[in-house]
Design a protein around this motif. Structure first.
Motif, PDB file in Angstrom:
ATOM      1  N   ASP A   1       0.897  -1.162   0.000  1.00  0.00           N
ATOM      2  CA  ASP A   1       0.000   0.000   0.000  1.00  0.00           C
ATOM      3  C   ASP A   1       0.932   1.207   0.000  1.00  0.00           C
ATOM      4  O   ASP A   1       1.410   1.640   1.046  1.00  0.00           O
ATOM      5  N   TRP A   2       1.231   1.730  -1.194  1.00  0.00           N
ATOM      6  CA  TRP A   2       2.265   2.747  -1.333  1.00  0.00           C
ATOM      7  C   TRP A   2       1.980   3.999  -0.528  1.00  0.00           C
ATOM      8  O   TRP A   2       2.901   4.637  -0.040  1.00  0.00           O
ATOM      9  N   ALA A   3       0.732   4.351  -0.355  1.00  0.00           N
ATOM     10  CA  ALA A   3       0.399   5.552   0.424  1.00  0.00           C
ATOM     11  C   ALA A   3       0.774   5.383   1.892  1.00  0.00           C
ATOM     12  O   ALA A   3       0.980   6.367   2.599  1.00  0.00           O
ATOM     13  N   ASN A   4       0.868   4.129   2.353  1.00  0.00           N
ATOM     14  CA  ASN A   4       1.190   3.856   3.759  1.00  0.00           C
ATOM     15  C   ASN A   4       2.404   2.939   3.896  1.00  0.00           C
ATOM     16  O   ASN A   4       2.537   2.241   4.901  1.00  0.00           O
ATOM     17  N   ALA A   5       3.269   2.943   2.909  1.00  0.00           N
ATOM     18  CA  ALA A   5       4.425   2.049   2.930  1.00  0.00           C
ATOM     19  C   ALA A   5       5.340   2.382   4.107  1.00  0.00           C
ATOM     20  O   ALA A   5       5.540   3.543   4.444  1.00  0.00           O
TER      21      ALA A   5
END
Length: 115
Positions: free
Chosen positions: A88-92
């Protein structure tokens, strides 16, 4: 011998890139600018760490990048971290961003340690 080290290092970083879903980082419009900025900042930090830690001509950049990534990965796994199945790139997390930055430097054939 140098060619073999380069090949082995590239192979390791390619596998890591695939495991982390690095292709998503390169797809236009997929990541928010903040995520790309974080990856760039991690890349700059890695370049600095490697540039100050090893004489520039001693080892090819891709070999140093692979060694750095392997060390980070080994330490993280020793503490129970595992690469996410789907990022989840927004929460990496920090480790995922750091490893993706290393892969990005290697893909760009960044002369990460010169200068």
């Amino acid at each position: 011998m140098s060619g073999w080290r380069d090949f082995s290092a590239r192979r390791f970083l390619d596998r890591l890139s695939d495991e982390l879903g690095f292709a998503a980082v390169l797809a236009p419009g997929v990541l928010a600018p903040g995520v790309l900025a974080a990856i760039d900042q991690h890349g700059a930090a890695v370049r600095d760490i490697l540039a100050f830690g090893v004489p520039a001509a001693a080892v090819a950049g891709v070999v140093l990048l692979a060694g750095y990534a392997k060390g980070v990965l080994d330490e993280a796994e020793a503490h129970g971290w595992a690469p996410p199945a789907l990022v989840d790139w927004a929460n990496a997390d920090w480790l995922t961003l750091r490893l993706v930055a290393v892969c990005h430097l290697a893909r760009r054939d960044e002369p990460a340690l010169e200068g």
